[in-house]
Write an enzyme that holds these catalytic residues in place. Structure first.
Site, PDB file in Angstrom:
ATOM      1  N   HIS A  72      32.343  40.558  25.935  1.00 42.50           N
ATOM      2  CA  HIS A  72      32.698  41.913  26.348  1.00 42.50           C
ATOM      3  C   HIS A  72      31.713  42.359  27.427  1.00 42.50           C
ATOM      4  CE1 HIS A  72      35.755  42.536  23.394  1.00 42.50           C
ATOM      5  NE2 HIS A  72      34.955  42.501  22.356  1.00 42.50           N
ATOM      6  N   CYS A 115      34.766  42.294  30.973  1.00 37.38           N
ATOM      7  CA  CYS A 115      35.162  43.522  31.656  1.00 37.38           C
ATOM      8  C   CYS A 115      33.967  44.069  32.430  1.00 37.38           C
ATOM      9  CB  CYS A 115      35.630  44.572  30.656  1.00 37.38           C
ATOM     10  SG  CYS A 115      37.188  44.160  29.833  1.00 37.38           S
TER      11      CYS A 115
END
Length: 207
Positions: A72, A115
């Site tokens: 992430h 991301c």
């Protein structure tokens, strides 16, 4: 090649389908004689311990170094370990040729699947004609050239600043799966062409 795969986290949602990206990277890069080591769900301390150990190796016999991070991500270059976040720039900083001379002039590729924000990708309906005017960015005369410490670093990100990345649970991420597919399709082409050219040359010489 070293892969840091983060699928499970202490306080973040699970990255389902992450193992598919690991399998694709291992299969693809091993075909081109990379020695691949994969670590799963490391804490920040353990991640940097392994990263520093890796970056201090003798790379004299290596043609290329690759670091893949699947996790992430957040704005401003922050990535997630199992327990907390860390800064992308600190990862790059481990590969300093001043402390390991075998890194000099050695391509170092970073593959960052994460991301870089939460905004969805922007959509463009039409592509304008490219501008061909090229100018120098330097506003003062450049003196003696010095090789930048990060001149051999290549960064690949799965998304642009502030944008989210796409991961399909049943297939893996768009970035890693497409990258591996394109490598398999095109990476061997120069080698095949070189072999064919060499064979043609030998035949012409009567060898």
């Amino acid at each position: 090649m070293i892969i840091f795969n983060h699928e499970n986290f202490m306080s973040e949602r699970k990255r389902r389908g992450a193992s598919l990206d690991v399998a694709a990277l291992e299969h693809t890069f091993k075909q081109y004689r990379f020695h691949v080591t994969t670590y799963n769900d490391l804490t920040e301390n353990n991640l940097f311990a392994e990263l520093k150990k890796f970056s201090r190796r003798d790379f004299s016999g290596s043609g290329c170094i690759c670091v893949a991070i699947l996790t992430h991500g957040q704005d401003n270059g922050y990535l997630r370990a199992y327990d907390t976040r860390y800064w992308e720039r600190d990862v790059i900083g481990c590969f300093d040729a001043r402390s390991n001379p075998t890194l000099v002039a050695k391509p170092i590729i970073f593959l960052i699947q994460a991301c870089r924000g939460h905004q969805p990708a922007a959509v463009v309906e039409g592509v304008p004609k490219p501008v061909r005017t090229v100018e120098l960015d330097a506003i003062v005369r450049l003196d003696k050239y010095r090789r930048p410490m990060d001149s051999d670093i290549i960064m690949f990100h799965s998304s642009f600043f502030g944008r989210a990345s796409i991961r399909v649970v049943e297939e893996g991420t768009w970035f890693i799966q497409t990258l591996c597919e394109q490598i398999r399709l095109h990476a061997a082409r120069p080698l095949r062409e070189a072999v064919q050219k060499s064979s043609k040359h030998r035949r012409s010489k009567g060898i």
